[in-house]
Design an enzyme around this catalytic site. Structure first.
Site, PDB file in Angstrom:
ATOM      1  N   ARG A 209       0.656  -1.292  -0.119  1.00 13.32           N
ATOM      2  CA  ARG A 209      -0.014  -0.028  -0.019  1.00 13.32           C
ATOM      3  C   ARG A 209       0.890   1.193  -0.112  1.00 13.32           C
ATOM      4  O   ARG A 209       1.928   1.403   0.626  1.00 13.32           O
ATOM      5  CB  ARG A 209      -0.891   0.115   1.056  1.00 13.32           C
ATOM      6  CG  ARG A 209      -1.848  -1.090   1.161  1.00 13.32           C
ATOM      7  CD  ARG A 209      -2.569  -1.392   2.388  1.00 13.32           C
ATOM      8  NE  ARG A 209      -3.554  -2.455   2.242  1.00 13.32           N
ATOM      9  CZ  ARG A 209      -4.829  -2.282   1.533  1.00 13.32           C
ATOM     10  NH1 ARG A 209      -4.991  -1.049   1.169  1.00 13.32           N
ATOM     11  NH2 ARG A 209      -5.324  -3.555   1.474  1.00 13.32           N
TER      12      ARG A 209
ATOM     13  N   ALA B 279      -4.146  -3.701   5.145  1.00  8.63           N
ATOM     14  CA  ALA B 279      -5.522  -3.468   5.384  1.00  8.63           C
ATOM     15  C   ALA B 279      -6.206  -4.932   4.493  1.00  8.63           C
ATOM     16  O   ALA B 279      -7.345  -4.428   3.920  1.00  8.63           O
ATOM     17  CB  ALA B 279      -6.009  -2.153   5.165  1.00  8.63           C
ATOM     18  N   SER B 280      -5.465  -5.564   4.355  1.00  9.18           N
ATOM     19  CA  SER B 280      -5.948  -6.858   3.564  1.00  9.18           C
ATOM     20  C   SER B 280      -6.423  -6.615   2.087  1.00  9.18           C
ATOM     21  O   SER B 280      -5.654  -5.642   1.465  1.00  9.18           O
ATOM     22  CB  SER B 280      -7.038  -7.857   4.328  1.00  9.18           C
ATOM     23  OG  SER B 280      -7.241  -8.950   3.670  1.00  9.18           O
ATOM     24  N   HIS B 281      -7.323  -6.834   1.731  1.00  6.84           N
ATOM     25  CA  HIS B 281      -8.026  -6.748   0.474  1.00  6.84           C
ATOM     26  C   HIS B 281      -8.517  -5.294   0.227  1.00  6.84           C
ATOM     27  O   HIS B 281      -9.182  -5.190  -0.847  1.00  6.84           O
ATOM     28  CB  HIS B 281      -8.957  -7.808   0.115  1.00  6.84           C
ATOM     29  CG  HIS B 281     -10.078  -7.750   0.911  1.00  6.84           C
ATOM     30  ND1 HIS B 281     -10.030  -8.197   1.966  1.00  6.84           N
ATOM     31  CD2 HIS B 281     -11.326  -7.054   0.695  1.00  6.84           C
ATOM     32  CE1 HIS B 281     -11.395  -8.087   2.674  1.00  6.84           C
ATOM     33  NE2 HIS B 281     -12.069  -7.514   1.827  1.00  6.84           N
TER      34      HIS B 281
END
Length: 504
Positions: free
Chosen positions: A59, A110-112
């Protein structure tokens, strides 16, 4: 700022990009300091003797948040191992890996979720921390002002991914019973990392002899320009399916951003996720040792239960939430019930052989071993689940709870359905359900060929409703029946259910 709004189950999560984003570098620094102090108390050491490892996914806010969290740990007096790009499962594995073994670790992910979100996951030697610990960390962090505190502990860059990658390579060689340098020669694997942290898996496959032509989106790019890195996303699965068919690969594997979830695509481009993925790994484990118990979440299909039983296993449905299924599998093992697997339909999977760590990449590695063995027999992974009965129709509807006390209102609605089912001749309450209310139906003269599950969301004021039918039109029949029961229920917005019934 209300710091508790950053709590999401057992994680910290929030918007991290934009002028009014609540998850700032200040927040990350305060949480780093709070976690260092918490770990020192937890392990019974002076904070100056504590080491915390920190990693991140791809990210765009990750580097800055990692830097801030590292400074917070250092300002508390603890030492930092900066892993840079990493995966969430690797952040736990480092704690039990000789040569690293920090006292705790933090993963910035934040994963997906969309590019503007980010978060923090915290690990101890016992595993990921629970929600009550996250709440304590947020409360402590909200009282801190660490900016003027000087750095005290060392911050050392020390990548862990090369070590983690070698651990996966060792699992493949062990699984194939060989120590040859390239045990995957002849296997064609397409890897889709979704521009997250998992691109190195393609390199691992190639180093072990697999052909990786067609692999895509391996370079980290925190804007996720190609598709959402999510094995449950329709566009993501369509993308890797097309890639596998285009190059004629044996299989494709896809990861979410931080690689704790995964899915597989068979040689014909068929998606193996959700119930199919559970069936596939269950078949592999039960083939090795029949009689084991497979723990899943509550929304799995009736066909999956029969499949697991036919392979000689027991299907144990539990609550939604990957931590819930993992904790229940651990509890059952302690009681003497052998459970090698805890898995959610979302793709979160934890194997007993891997410390019950929620690790999508490890799961895929186990599948790669079996794919190689099947390749030598002229078969594919899909052949293992050829007998899985799948529903003709399925649907999920989310009913918003409008009452102020959403948990009580949701429980009242669920109890209403239970009370009706107890008195209704053709409503059968599932005896093995452990979340919400699951009702099976005998549709069109058949037996047990349709069901719905109504449950309370883990975190949100929502009642998710999952419906599956083995006969055409069955979903509409069941939704219509349920609407009659709930039509005058208070504190719940029935609009989505009414619209679904009107579509018939």
């Amino acid at each position: 700022m209300d710091w508790m709004k950053l709590k999401s189950g057992s994680d910290v999560r929030g918007v991290a990009v934009g002028e009014n984003a609540p998850l700032t570098e200040h927040v990350a620094m305060c949480l780093g300091m709070a976690f260092a102090r918490y770990v020192a108390k937890h392990v019974g050491k002076p904070v100056t003797q504590v080491t915390i490892a920190i990693g991140r996914d791809s990210r765009i806010s990750g580097p800055a948040l990692l830097h801030a969290a590292a400074e917070g740990v250092s300002k508390a007096g603890a030492s930092v191992l900066d892993f840079g790009m990493c995966t969430t499962p690797a952040m736990y594995m480092c704690i039990i890996t000789p040569g690293f073994q920090p006292d705790g670790s933090i993963m910035i992910t934040a994963s997906h979720h969309p590019y503007d979100k980010n978060g923090l996951k915290f690990f101890l030697a016992e595993g990921g921390v629970e929600g009550d610990v996250v709440e304590e960390l947020l409360k402590t962090a909200s009282t801190l002002e660490p900016e003027d505190t000087p750095l005290a502990g060392t911050i050392v860059k020390k990548p862990f991914l090369p070590t983690y990658k070698e651990q996966l390579a060792d699992r493949i060689r062990r699984g194939l019973g060989t120590d040859v340098p390239k045990p995957l020669l002849g296997l064609h694997v397409v890897v889709d990392a979704g521009n997250g942290a998992g691109g190195f898996y393609a390199q691992l496959m190639e180093e072990l002899g697999a052909w990786i032509e067609g692999s895509q989106f391996l370079e980290p790019d925190g804007m996720f320009p190609n598709h959402i890195p999510n094995p449950e996303n329709e566009a993501a699965m369509a993308s890797i399916s097309a890639a596998v068919k285009r190059v004629g690969a044996d299989l494709g594997v896809i990861f979410d951003t931080d690689c704790d979830r995964a899915a597989v695509v068979d040689a014909d481009g068929r998606e193996i996720n959700r119930n199919r993925l559970i069936a596939l790994i269950s078949a592999i484990l039960l083939d090795e040792k029949p009689g084991e118990t497979i723990v899943t979440d509550s929304v799995t299909s009736s066909g999956l239960k029969k499949f697991i039983n036919d392979w000689g296993g027991e299907h144990y449905r539990y609550k939604r939430g990957y931590r819930n299924v993992i904790d229940e599998a651990i509890r059952l093992n302690k009681e003497g019930i052998s459970c090698p697997l805890a898995i959610e339909t979302s793709g979160h999977a934890a194997l007993r052989e891997n410390h019950f760590l929620d690790d999508g990449m490890y799961l895929v590695t186990v599948l790669i071993v079996r794919a190689m063995k099947l390749k030598q027999e002229g078969k594919t992974l899909g052949s293992l689940i050829a007998d899985l009965k799948e529903p003709v129709e399925s649907r999920e509807i989310r009913l918003n709870i409008t009452a102020d006390d959403f948990r009580d209102a949701g429980k009242v609605v669920i109890q209403r359905v239970l009370d009706y089912a107890n008195a209704a001749e053709n409503w059968h309450i599932a005896p093995d359900n452990r979340e919400g209310v699951r009702i099976s139906f005998d549709l069109d003269g058949g037996m047990d060929n349709g069901w719905f599950l109504l449950r309370l969301s883990v975190h949100d004021p929502v009642l998710p409703l999952n419906v599956e039918s083995d006969v055409p039109g069955g979903v509409q029949q069941m939704l219509g029946s349920l609407l009659k029961v709930l039509n005058d229920a208070e504190g719940i917005d029935l609009t989505p259910l009414k619209k679904a019934v009107e579509e018939a």
